[in-house]
Scaffold this active site. Structure first.
Site, mmCIF file in Angstrom:
data_model
loop_
_atom_site.group_PDB
_atom_site.id
_atom_site.type_symbol
_atom_site.label_atom_id
_atom_site.label_comp_id
_atom_site.label_asym_id
_atom_site.label_seq_id
_atom_site.Cartn_x
_atom_site.Cartn_y
_atom_site.Cartn_z
ATOM 1 N N ASP A 16 0.688 -1.382 0.088
ATOM 2 C CA ASP A 16 0.123 -0.161 0.058
ATOM 3 C C ASP A 16 0.920 1.344 0.083
ATOM 4 O OD1 ASP A 16 -2.458 1.307 0.035
ATOM 5 O OD2 ASP A 16 -2.848 1.425 2.039
ATOM 6 N N ARG A 20 -0.096 8.020 -2.647
ATOM 7 C CA ARG A 20 0.595 8.853 -1.712
ATOM 8 C C ARG A 20 2.272 8.990 -2.035
ATOM 9 N NH1 ARG A 20 -1.316 6.119 3.610
ATOM 10 N NH2 ARG A 20 -1.774 4.653 1.866
ATOM 11 N N HIS A 33 2.329 3.141 -8.939
ATOM 12 C CA HIS A 33 2.027 1.796 -9.272
ATOM 13 C C HIS A 33 3.258 1.181 -10.112
ATOM 14 C CE1 HIS A 33 -1.771 2.429 -7.530
ATOM 15 N NE2 HIS A 33 -2.374 2.956 -8.557
ATOM 16 N N ASN A 64 -10.900 -2.382 -5.498
ATOM 17 C CA ASN A 64 -10.218 -1.339 -6.462
ATOM 18 C C ASN A 64 -10.801 -0.944 -7.765
ATOM 19 O OD1 ASN A 64 -6.936 -2.554 -4.857
ATOM 20 N ND2 ASN A 64 -8.236 -0.833 -4.409
ATOM 21 N N ARG A 67 -11.975 2.638 -8.353
ATOM 22 C CA ARG A 67 -11.320 3.580 -8.634
ATOM 23 C C ARG A 67 -11.331 4.222 -9.883
ATOM 24 N NH1 ARG A 67 -5.358 2.531 -5.575
ATOM 25 N NH2 ARG A 67 -6.214 1.873 -3.717
ATOM 26 N N ARG A 176 1.949 -4.881 6.384
ATOM 27 C CA ARG A 176 1.079 -3.901 5.703
ATOM 28 C C ARG A 176 2.139 -2.582 5.503
ATOM 29 N NH1 ARG A 176 -4.782 -2.292 4.788
ATOM 30 N NH2 ARG A 176 -4.699 -0.621 3.322
ATOM 31 N N ARG A 182 -5.368 -1.534 8.996
ATOM 32 C CA ARG A 182 -6.430 -2.433 8.665
ATOM 33 C C ARG A 182 -6.077 -3.367 7.586
ATOM 34 N NH1 ARG A 182 -7.688 2.880 6.817
ATOM 35 N NH2 ARG A 182 -7.217 3.242 4.681
ATOM 36 N N SER A 184 -8.419 -4.539 5.338
ATOM 37 C CA SER A 184 -8.935 -4.068 3.826
ATOM 38 C C SER A 184 -9.145 -5.444 2.934
ATOM 39 C CB SER A 184 -7.904 -3.392 2.789
ATOM 40 O OG SER A 184 -7.688 -2.354 3.601
ATOM 41 N N GLU A 195 1.412 -13.030 12.644
ATOM 42 C CA GLU A 195 1.730 -11.889 13.191
ATOM 43 C C GLU A 195 1.475 -10.817 12.308
ATOM 44 O OE1 GLU A 195 2.715 -11.724 16.311
ATOM 45 O OE2 GLU A 195 2.346 -13.908 16.649
#
Ligand code: IPE
Ligand code: IPE
Ligand code: MG
Length: 232
Positions: A16, A20, A33, A64, A67, A176, A182, A184, A195
Site C-alpha cells: 500500500d 501517496r 504503481h 479497487n 477507482r 502492511r 487495517r 482491507s 503476526e
C-alpha cells in the site's frame, strides 16, 4: 541476514501507499504503481534468497474497481506488462507464479497470460509467488463454499483451505506498508493467527532492509495460538 533467524515460510504483504508516494513527488498515481512493481521484483528475489517459500502480495482488491477508470485500466495493463517482463526472472529464480482472485471482470487476454505463466513456472520451483488480484477475502470464502457445495463435500476447519483459490499454508507474517492499520479484505480465512507488522514506509520505498526489519520483529514475537504464556 543472520543464519539463526527464523524465516517465515509464508509472508503476505499488503503493498500500500503507491498513490501517496507519487503524490508526494507531484507525479500521477500510475507512476507510483510502476515504482511499486519495481519494488515487488526486488522483494521476490530477496525472499527467494533468504528461503521464504511462499510470498503472497495484494495487488488489486475486489474494491479497487471503485477507482477511476483510468487508474483501473492502468493497473490491468501494468499487471500484463509485469507478466511479460518478469517471466525470465521468475524462471531463472525458480519462482512458481500463481494468482488468487475472481476471474469475473478480468480480460480474457490477461487471464490467458496468467494461465500461461502459471503453467510455465509450475514445473520446477523453490518459491511460490501468489498474486492476489481481483481478490477479496469475503469473495474467496463465498467462492470456497460454493465450490464445496458443487463437489458435494462437507466443510470442516481442517479441510476448508482446499476449497480456497490456492491451497497453500497460512502466512506466519503479514506486512502492511504505508501505515494503515487495517486488513482491507485480505486473506480473511488465512490470517487467523498471523503476526502483523505495519510500517509507515510507502510500498515503492520498501526494500530488503525493511523486510529484514519485519522479520526481526517477527522473531521477537511469542506466538501462543490461544495457549497460555507458560505452556511452552
Ligand atoms: C496500493 O497503493 C496499490 C493498490 C491498491 C493497487 P494505493 O494505490 O492504494 O496507494 P495509496 O493508498 O492511495 O497511497
Ligand atoms: C488494499 O489497499 C488493496 C491493495 C493493496 C491491492 P487499498 O488502498 O485499496 O485499501 P484501503 O482502501 O486503504 O482500505
Ligand atoms: Mg491504498
Amino acid at each position: 541476514m543472520e543464519k539463526t533467524l527464523n524465516i517465515p515460510k509464508h509472508i503476505a504483504i499488503i503493498m500500500d501507499g503507491n498513490g501517496r508516494w507519487a503524490k508526494a513527488k507531484n507525479r500521477p498515481r500510475v507512476f507510483g504503481h510502476k515504482a511499486g512493481a519495481d519494488t515487488l521484483r526486488k522483494i521476490v528475489k530477496y525472499c527467494g534468497n533468504i528461503g521464504v517459500e511462499y510470498l503472497t502480495v495484494y495487488a488489486f482488491s475486489t474494491e479497487n474497481w471503485k477507482r477511476s477508470q483510468e487508474e483501473v485500466s492502468a493497473l490491468m495493463t501494468l499487471f500484463k506488462t509485469y507478466i511479460n517482463s518478469e517471466r525470465k526472472m521468475l524462471l531463472e529464480n525458480k519462482v512458481r507464479f500463481m494468482v488468487s482472485g475472481r476471474k469475473e471482470g478480468v480480460s480474457k487476454n490477461l487471464l490467458d497470460a496468467i494461465e500461461k505463466l502459471e503453467n510455465e513456472t509450475s514445473k520446477e520451483y523453490k518459491m511460490t509467488l501468489n498474486i492476489a488480484f481481483n481478490y477479496g477475502g469475503r469473495a474467496e470464502i463465498i467462492d470456497a463454499i460454493k465450490k464445496a457445495r458443487e463437489l458435494d463435500e462437507e466443510i470442516t476447519e481442517e479441510n476448508f483451505s482446499k476449497f480456497l483459490y490456492n491451497d497453500i499454508p497460512d502466512p506466519e507474517l503479514i506486512i502492511r506498508t504505508s501505515g494503515e492499520f487495517r486488513i482491507s479484505n485480505f486473506l480473511l480465512w488465512q490470517l487467523a493467527y498471523s503476526e502483523i507488522y505495519i510500517t509507515d514506509v510507502y510500498w515503492p520505498d520498501f526494500n530488503e532492509e525493511e523486510l529484514d526489519k519485519a522479520i526481526y520483529s517477527y522473531n521477537k514475537r511469542e506466538r501462543r495460538f490461544g495457549g497460555r504464556i507458560d505452556d511452552k
